[in-house]
Design a protein around this motif. Sequence first.
Motif, PDB file in Angstrom:
ATOM      1  N   PRO A 128       4.792   5.665  -5.541  1.00 15.61           N
ATOM      2  CA  PRO A 128       3.417   5.424  -4.927  1.00 15.61           C
ATOM      3  C   PRO A 128       2.231   4.380  -5.052  1.00 15.61           C
ATOM      4  O   PRO A 128       1.941   3.365  -4.609  1.00 15.61           O
ATOM      5  N   ILE A 129       2.149   4.244  -6.359  1.00 15.45           N
ATOM      6  CA  ILE A 129       1.277   3.831  -6.906  1.00 15.45           C
ATOM      7  C   ILE A 129       1.639   3.289  -8.808  1.00 15.45           C
ATOM      8  O   ILE A 129       2.792   4.055  -8.867  1.00 15.45           O
ATOM      9  N   PHE A 145       8.623   8.852  -8.979  1.00 19.50           N
ATOM     10  CA  PHE A 145       9.038   9.451  -8.733  1.00 19.50           C
ATOM     11  C   PHE A 145      10.450   9.029  -8.984  1.00 19.50           C
ATOM     12  O   PHE A 145      10.803   7.795  -8.628  1.00 19.50           O
ATOM     13  N   ARG A 146      11.782   9.650  -8.779  1.00 20.17           N
ATOM     14  CA  ARG A 146      12.909   9.258  -9.091  1.00 20.17           C
ATOM     15  C   ARG A 146      14.467  10.673  -8.899  1.00 20.17           C
ATOM     16  O   ARG A 146      13.467  11.988  -8.842  1.00 20.17           O
ATOM     17  N   GLY A 175      13.364  13.790 -11.275  1.00 17.64           N
ATOM     18  CA  GLY A 175      11.658  14.034 -11.377  1.00 17.64           C
ATOM     19  C   GLY A 175      10.621  12.719 -11.070  1.00 17.64           C
ATOM     20  O   GLY A 175      10.746  12.522 -10.654  1.00 17.64           O
ATOM     21  N   VAL A 176       9.230  13.532 -12.165  1.00 15.76           N
ATOM     22  CA  VAL A 176       8.178  12.435 -11.558  1.00 15.76           C
ATOM     23  C   VAL A 176       7.746  12.336 -12.608  1.00 15.76           C
ATOM     24  O   VAL A 176       8.061  13.012 -14.109  1.00 15.76           O
ATOM     25  N   VAL A 177       7.659  10.823 -12.878  1.00 19.23           N
ATOM     26  CA  VAL A 177       6.994   9.992 -13.872  1.00 19.23           C
ATOM     27  C   VAL A 177       5.543   9.530 -13.871  1.00 19.23           C
ATOM     28  O   VAL A 177       5.413   8.979 -12.909  1.00 19.23           O
ATOM     29  N   ILE A 178       4.702   9.619 -14.878  1.00 17.09           N
ATOM     30  CA  ILE A 178       3.036  10.283 -14.836  1.00 17.09           C
ATOM     31  C   ILE A 178       3.046   9.382 -16.407  1.00 17.09           C
ATOM     32  O   ILE A 178       3.079  10.049 -17.071  1.00 17.09           O
ATOM     33  N   PRO A 227       0.996  -1.356   0.399  1.00 18.84           N
ATOM     34  CA  PRO A 227      -0.330  -0.183  -0.234  1.00 18.84           C
ATOM     35  C   PRO A 227       0.737   0.989   0.583  1.00 18.84           C
ATOM     36  O   PRO A 227       1.845   1.391   0.645  1.00 18.84           O
ATOM     37  N   PHE A 228       0.773   1.914  -0.686  1.00 16.00           N
ATOM     38  CA  PHE A 228       1.791   3.580  -1.151  1.00 16.00           C
ATOM     39  C   PHE A 228       2.875   2.919  -0.839  1.00 16.00           C
ATOM     40  O   PHE A 228       3.465   3.966  -1.053  1.00 16.00           O
ATOM     41  N   ALA A 229       3.046   1.833  -1.499  1.00 14.67           N
ATOM     42  CA  ALA A 229       4.893   1.587  -2.446  1.00 14.67           C
ATOM     43  C   ALA A 229       4.066   0.315  -3.330  1.00 14.67           C
ATOM     44  O   ALA A 229       4.404  -0.476  -3.313  1.00 14.67           O
TER      45      ALA A 229
END
Length: 959
Positions: free
Chosen positions: A595-596, A601-602, A696-699, A562-564
């Motif tokens: 988290p999902i 995040f990196r 960074g962040v990846v969506i 959960p959340f990881a």
Amino acid sequence: MNISNIRGRLLASTVVAGALFTALPAYAQEVAAADDSAEDEVIVVTGSRIARPDLEASSPIQVVTSDVIKAQGSQNLADVITELPAVGIGTTRTNSNFSTSGNGQATINLRNLGSNRTLVLQNGRRVVAGIGGSSAVDINNIPTELVERIDILTGGASAVYGSEAMAGVVNFILKDDYEGIGVRAQAGLTDEGDLPTQYISGIAGMNFGDGAGNITVYGQYDNDGGLRSKNRKISENDVPFRSGYNAQGRFFTSNNSYTYNGANQLQTTYDANTDGFNRNAERYISVPVERYMGSIIGHYDFSDSIGVFVEGNYAKIKSRSRLEPLATDNSDAETAPGVSYEGLSLDNPFIPDVIRNDMIAGGDTSLTFFKRMAGVFDRSNVNEREYYRIVAGFRGQIADNWNWDAYYNYGQTTEDTASETALRDRYFNALDAVAGPNGTVICRSEAARADGCSPFNPFGFNSVSAAAANYITNNGQLSTYNSKVQQETFAANINGSLFKLPAGDIKVAAGVERRTEKSREIFDEQTQLGNTMGNALTNTVGRYRVFEAYAETIVPVLADQPFAHYLGLEGAVRYGDYSTVGTVWSYKIGAEYAPIQALRFRGVYSVATRAPNIGELFAGQSQTFPTGIQDPCEGVTATSSRSQDAYCRSLPGIAQQIAANGVFAYDDNRDVQSIEGKDGGNPDLFEETAKTLTLGVVIAPPSIRNFSITVDFFDIRIKDAIQLVPRNTVISSCVDSAGSSPLCDLIVREAAGGNPRSRTPGTVWQVDSLPVNAASIKTRGIDVAVAYKTPEFQVLSAPSTLSFNVAYTYLDRLTLQPLAGLPVENNRGQLDGDGRLGAGFKHKANVSTTFAAGPVSLNWRINYLSSIKDTLGPDAESALGDSTNSVGAYWYHDAQLRWTVSNETRRQFEMFFGMDNIFDKKPPIINQNGASYITGTETAADTYDAYGRRFYAGAAFKF
């Protein structure tokens, strides 16, 4: 598991990584295919040597696939890479016309930090440098159609790959499992009917041994015809005026100046527009480049435990520059080494009576002049470069989860450059003419006449005889430059799983490498002596060895919690032992947190190093003539009380001038314009160090297929950067330290008493420079990438898709401080120029849209460059006026229409038509006073399109 199967699926899986986490993703149909087949397979992502079962990377990687390369219709991969927002300007066809060698080379400059700080790899292994003394790779040597994809990792990667990776890594991945035969041919032309281009390539590959082996061969020929400056309105004439060094000559007495008009008649008036020389009529905007290339790639897996692989590459590149005839005056001849010729003697028979009488009336004993060497020699370069690279090694598996490889990598680049030149001593002998018997004109020196001297007549158009031209050039003797760069590497690597944690396996990689770098640059004897009409240049010969070892690990901490959805850590460290600088260390630490599944995040923090290259360490002392030299001692008097004045008065030459004239001052013409210097290497250099942070962040929501957004922050800070000491800093440091600074050894002042150079005693006549570890370079910004491809829909009963790809970079900082205590140079918001880092656009973007309907596809690309200034600061203080200093935003539009027919037997035929710079956007005018002006182009031709609208068409087939 069979190694060949791993490698085949590795390619597909890496394409997925490109689609989801890069700035230039692959097409969605490739993603769909890979998603179904890549599960449970291992891949290696550029920036890491660890094979992993997931597609994520902690560092942002841009991927240019072969489909993207085809959609741009480029025959040279350098043109593809330089359009990326993260890439600055390196050496190009449009900024190397005036280079003394290497015309038409193509280098990569990531983040505007310099081509020497960008590491280039092929299939993850080093490529030998293409420029003598440097570590910069010539991208001309990379085969275009053989490239499967290009991985671009920005930020320090020295912990994984070693030196030169401070700005990042460019990794060219080649097709090594090709099956079938493929041919591509195309040609192009501008709408002005010039800049012809031709390209043809062929590739053939086959599997054998029931799929255990493959051999692929490749050949390519392409030609870029180049573009003359006179063929574009912006550059057809010198701006703002033509050169005063004209072909017919200009002559100066105490009372008048003389030249010749178009009818070859002597006149005392001079109009730059009609009597000046149009240098741009001779120059190139873009130099021609012709390439011949061949490659062979093969591998064979004897078993899962061991296999063999080989890569061979060859390239021959021909190019040339085109320069106007050399501008000379009487000072370019020397009566003795270092002593300029004052001018034509009064008894020279070639002097017209009108001028001779004017000389007598003014009391002149010599006549100074300007004369362009038209009809004497062509100082343009002709280049021929050859490139060889061979890689051979073994690889295999140990058990089920350990992979290893060991290989030998040898690369060599040679360059032969030749140009016509004149010899300085012969020029003086030919100018020093007297009346001979029977009304003839002969050279004054009997020894020169015995050596074949024929007198030089500088008066008027076409005044130089063939005999004089032959004598001055020593019957066409060539000025030559020959370089050879060699790189030899032995390396071994292993990677696999140590043991399993609840969240997954701990992955590790380790390896060793021994590398030898050699470089030599050899000039002809007359150039080394300084007896040609250019600067004296000295040979450079150097080598170094380095042994390196590295280790890398990835530790999964949490997974499917959960959340990881995933939490992992990674790190790498590299040790290097150089024969030049000793021990260096590089390392990186990173983390990924999702988290999902849709959000990741990196971040990576790294310390990267760069050892000095051979040129920086061992370059020979080469002559230069600097401008803008300022002496703090100028203006000192017997009673002046500035802090440095006492030291200045202690120098004998300055003391002599103060005693004679009351003040120490320079003569602007005699003293300032003749200052010379030498640039060379510094064997006491040590390594540069860069601290790099990327966050960074990846969506990438699974519910929206083929959609991703990435946002990455980067911050790179380089300390101890290698930089030539500015000459004014050399002088000021010496004076401010009252002569105690070691930099004083780089200064030579005119002695008191006799002045063999006819200079003011005490003046600086030579100031040398050398590279030191003293500069600080910083850059910071944000990269954004968006990719989306629609689900399939119908258009006129044809299955259709629409895809969008956006790459954008915001530059927040780009600064250079040459030495501590000197002002910081802000390059953000200004174009490139001497001593600067590069074009600091605040905003750069690429947008690519592809609509595909059945066999037809249309690709539309947009490149955006934000507004910028040639020189920062208020317009009134800039080198240019208000109308040219500021450059507005630029939008370039390119398009390609492609028709593809294929069948189930892998036969495929394609026809394509493309247009670049569709709206014929003209480049900004940046004249000769501009810092970013490129000679002969009247603009920054390496940044803005100086060609105009151009078309290309071609066809390709595979069976």
